[in-house]
Write a protein that holds these residues in place. Structure first.
Motif, PDB file in Angstrom:
ATOM      1  N   ARG A  24      39.694  59.070  61.525  1.00  0.00           N
ATOM      2  CA  ARG A  24      41.007  58.434  61.536  1.00  0.00           C
ATOM      3  C   ARG A  24      40.819  56.921  61.539  1.00  0.00           C
ATOM      4  O   ARG A  24      39.798  56.405  61.990  1.00  0.00           O
ATOM      5  CB  ARG A  24      41.829  58.885  62.745  1.00  0.00           C
ATOM      6  N   PHE A  25      41.835  56.214  61.069  1.00  0.00           N
ATOM      7  CA  PHE A  25      41.772  54.757  60.977  1.00  0.00           C
ATOM      8  C   PHE A  25      43.186  54.202  61.033  1.00  0.00           C
ATOM      9  O   PHE A  25      44.169  54.950  60.913  1.00  0.00           O
ATOM     10  CB  PHE A  25      41.096  54.343  59.660  1.00  0.00           C
ATOM     11  N   GLY A  26      43.292  52.882  61.214  1.00  0.00           N
ATOM     12  CA  GLY A  26      44.617  52.290  61.221  1.00  0.00           C
ATOM     13  C   GLY A  26      44.655  50.911  61.853  1.00  0.00           C
ATOM     14  O   GLY A  26      43.631  50.364  62.270  1.00  0.00           O
ATOM     15  N   PRO A  27      45.847  50.329  61.955  1.00  0.00           N
ATOM     16  CA  PRO A  27      46.011  49.009  62.556  1.00  0.00           C
ATOM     17  C   PRO A  27      46.309  49.122  64.052  1.00  0.00           C
ATOM     18  O   PRO A  27      46.754  50.170  64.538  1.00  0.00           O
ATOM     19  CB  PRO A  27      47.231  48.450  61.822  1.00  0.00           C
ATOM     20  N   LYS A  28      46.049  48.042  64.776  1.00  0.00           N
ATOM     21  CA  LYS A  28      46.445  47.964  66.166  1.00  0.00           C
ATOM     22  C   LYS A  28      46.673  46.499  66.536  1.00  0.00           C
ATOM     23  O   LYS A  28      46.129  45.594  65.909  1.00  0.00           O
ATOM     24  CB  LYS A  28      45.406  48.605  67.091  1.00  0.00           C
ATOM     25  N   ALA A  29      47.491  46.285  67.560  1.00  0.00           N
ATOM     26  CA  ALA A  29      47.784  44.943  68.041  1.00  0.00           C
ATOM     27  C   ALA A  29      48.204  45.058  69.499  1.00  0.00           C
ATOM     28  O   ALA A  29      48.511  46.152  69.988  1.00  0.00           O
ATOM     29  CB  ALA A  29      48.889  44.284  67.205  1.00  0.00           C
ATOM     30  N   GLY A  30      48.215  43.923  70.194  1.00  0.00           N
ATOM     31  CA  GLY A  30      48.611  43.998  71.590  1.00  0.00           C
ATOM     32  C   GLY A  30      48.506  42.677  72.320  1.00  0.00           C
ATOM     33  O   GLY A  30      48.397  41.600  71.714  1.00  0.00           O
ATOM     34  N   TYR A  31      48.502  42.785  73.626  1.00  0.00           N
ATOM     35  CA  TYR A  31      48.535  41.639  74.538  1.00  0.00           C
ATOM     36  C   TYR A  31      47.207  41.520  75.266  1.00  0.00           C
ATOM     37  O   TYR A  31      46.628  42.525  75.699  1.00  0.00           O
ATOM     38  CB  TYR A  31      49.672  41.842  75.547  1.00  0.00           C
ATOM     39  N   SER A  32      46.706  40.277  75.390  1.00  0.00           N
ATOM     40  CA  SER A  32      45.475  40.012  76.122  1.00  0.00           C
ATOM     41  C   SER A  32      45.757  39.086  77.295  1.00  0.00           C
ATOM     42  O   SER A  32      46.507  38.110  77.159  1.00  0.00           O
ATOM     43  CB  SER A  32      44.423  39.349  75.216  1.00  0.00           C
ATOM     44  N   TYR A  54      46.506  39.905  70.303  1.00  0.00           N
ATOM     45  CA  TYR A  54      45.409  40.231  69.392  1.00  0.00           C
ATOM     46  C   TYR A  54      45.917  41.167  68.307  1.00  0.00           C
ATOM     47  O   TYR A  54      46.939  41.843  68.469  1.00  0.00           O
ATOM     48  CB  TYR A  54      44.239  40.865  70.142  1.00  0.00           C
ATOM     49  N   ALA A  55      45.193  41.216  67.199  1.00  0.00           N
ATOM     50  CA  ALA A  55      45.563  42.099  66.089  1.00  0.00           C
ATOM     51  C   ALA A  55      44.313  42.436  65.296  1.00  0.00           C
ATOM     52  O   ALA A  55      43.346  41.668  65.264  1.00  0.00           O
ATOM     53  CB  ALA A  55      46.607  41.438  65.192  1.00  0.00           C
ATOM     54  N   GLY A  56      44.344  43.606  64.645  1.00  0.00           N
ATOM     55  CA  GLY A  56      43.201  44.013  63.834  1.00  0.00           C
ATOM     56  C   GLY A  56      43.318  45.464  63.413  1.00  0.00           C
ATOM     57  O   GLY A  56      44.422  46.010  63.273  1.00  0.00           O
ATOM     58  N   GLY A  57      42.169  46.095  63.227  1.00  0.00           N
ATOM     59  CA  GLY A  57      42.146  47.480  62.799  1.00  0.00           C
ATOM     60  C   GLY A  57      41.000  48.241  63.435  1.00  0.00           C
ATOM     61  O   GLY A  57      40.125  47.663  64.086  1.00  0.00           O
ATOM     62  N   PHE A  58      40.985  49.564  63.252  1.00  0.00           N
ATOM     63  CA  PHE A  58      39.988  50.417  63.896  1.00  0.00           C
ATOM     64  C   PHE A  58      39.628  51.591  63.000  1.00  0.00           C
ATOM     65  O   PHE A  58      40.369  51.958  62.069  1.00  0.00           O
ATOM     66  CB  PHE A  58      40.525  50.953  65.233  1.00  0.00           C
ATOM     67  N   TYR A  75      41.138  40.066  66.296  1.00  0.00           N
ATOM     68  CA  TYR A  75      41.112  38.616  66.495  1.00  0.00           C
ATOM     69  C   TYR A  75      42.063  38.265  67.631  1.00  0.00           C
ATOM     70  O   TYR A  75      43.191  38.749  67.690  1.00  0.00           O
ATOM     71  CB  TYR A  75      41.532  37.867  65.233  1.00  0.00           C
ATOM     72  N   SER A  76      41.573  37.411  68.550  1.00  0.00           N
ATOM     73  CA  SER A  76      42.386  36.999  69.686  1.00  0.00           C
ATOM     74  C   SER A  76      41.986  35.606  70.127  1.00  0.00           C
ATOM     75  O   SER A  76      40.853  35.169  69.903  1.00  0.00           O
ATOM     76  CB  SER A  76      42.225  37.986  70.850  1.00  0.00           C
ATOM     77  N   GLY A 218      49.055  51.067  68.394  1.00  0.00           N
ATOM     78  CA  GLY A 218      48.543  51.201  67.040  1.00  0.00           C
ATOM     79  C   GLY A 218      49.002  52.501  66.409  1.00  0.00           C
ATOM     80  O   GLY A 218      49.759  53.275  67.011  1.00  0.00           O
ATOM     81  N   PHE A 219      48.504  52.727  65.211  1.00  0.00           N
ATOM     82  CA  PHE A 219      48.876  53.956  64.500  1.00  0.00           C
ATOM     83  C   PHE A 219      47.632  54.526  63.819  1.00  0.00           C
ATOM     84  O   PHE A 219      46.879  53.795  63.181  1.00  0.00           O
ATOM     85  CB  PHE A 219      49.962  53.682  63.468  1.00  0.00           C
ATOM     86  N   LYS A 220      47.467  55.840  63.935  1.00  0.00           N
ATOM     87  CA  LYS A 220      46.311  56.515  63.368  1.00  0.00           C
ATOM     88  C   LYS A 220      46.685  57.245  62.074  1.00  0.00           C
ATOM     89  O   LYS A 220      47.571  58.097  62.075  1.00  0.00           O
ATOM     90  CB  LYS A 220      45.741  57.528  64.373  1.00  0.00           C
ATOM     91  N   PHE A 221      45.982  56.890  61.003  1.00  0.00           N
ATOM     92  CA  PHE A 221      46.086  57.614  59.745  1.00  0.00           C
ATOM     93  C   PHE A 221      44.885  58.557  59.613  1.00  0.00           C
ATOM     94  O   PHE A 221      43.866  58.375  60.277  1.00  0.00           O
ATOM     95  CB  PHE A 221      46.095  56.654  58.561  1.00  0.00           C
TER      96      PHE A 221
END
Length: 224
Positions: A24-32, A54-58, A75-76, A218-221
């Motif tokens: 699985r893969f996808g984008p994610k973002a959040g608070y640091s 922060y924002a990025g992917g996994f 990146y943060s 985030g969201f998993k594809f």
């Protein structure tokens, strides 16, 4: 007949094992929430926390229903803040000053680790966050006043930014532990604590370490 049944059973078990694997893969973002700890000549100091996003992917790969591995690129802007106020007497004049300083490290983070899926939706994560500090700057705001006791006061202020990249090491290693909950539609929420173990300061008598908490969505594809 027995051999045929054995071959069929082995083929079925191999298919089941393959079916349990999941990419699985996808984008994610959040608070640091980032924290700096400094030590100079035996004196320790904890700076005030700095908030950022922060924002990025996994990517995530499950070997089985319980065990998987993960990797991210994020990146943060991490760092810390410091507020100081002091009053002193110099040659009979009373000097009062206050200084606000904020340190910002633009960091590319590459967390890699393992996941244990306690249930289909809930997982625990453990690994290492490899941080590469691309930019580093200090933003300051200093103000003060001088009184000579005769009623005459002189005051002033100054603010600006300073590039401190040459004073900061680029590598920030931070082991992490976290937890994640994924909904049936692929939307997930996670929280993670990253313990900074690298000395970021190039000054010989100074140690600076950066730890941070992350809360994200985030969201998993992908998947089976």
């Amino acid at each position: 007949m027995k051999k045929l049944l054995l071959v069929g059973a082995l083929a079925l078990s191999g298919f089941s094992a393959l079916n349990a694997q999941e990419f699985r893969f996808g984008p994610k973002a959040g608070y640091s929430l980032s924290m700096l700890k400094a030590e100079t000549d035996g004196m320790k100091m904890n700076l005030d926390p700095k908030s950022s996003f922060y924002a990025g992917g996994f990517v995530e790969y499950k070997f089985s229903d319980k065990v998987g591995i993960m990797a991210e690129v994020l990146y943060s802007q991490l760092g810390g803040k410091q507020d100081e106020t002091f009053t002193t007497v110099i040659n009979g004049a009373v000097v009062t000053a206050s200084a606000k300083t904020e340190y910002t490290f633009g960091t590319v983070q590459i967390p890699v680790g393992a996941k244990y899926f306690a249930t289909e939706n809930f997982a625990l994560a453990l690994g290492l966050n490899v941080g590469i500090i691309a930019t580093a700057e200090g933003e300051f705001d200093v103000s003060g006043s001088v009184s000579d006791g005769s009623g005459q006061n002189v005051s002033g202020s100054q603010a600006g930014k300073v590039d401190i990249k040459d004073e900061i090491n680029s590598l920030n290693l931070a082991p992490f532990i976290g937890a994640e909950y994924t909904l049936e539609n692929g939307l997930f929420f996670d929280a993670r604590y990253n313990l900074g173990v690298s000395n970021l300061s190039k000054t010989s008598n100074e140690t600076v370490k950066n730890s941070f908490v992350q809360v994200g969505i985030g969201f998993k594809f992908g998947g089976n």
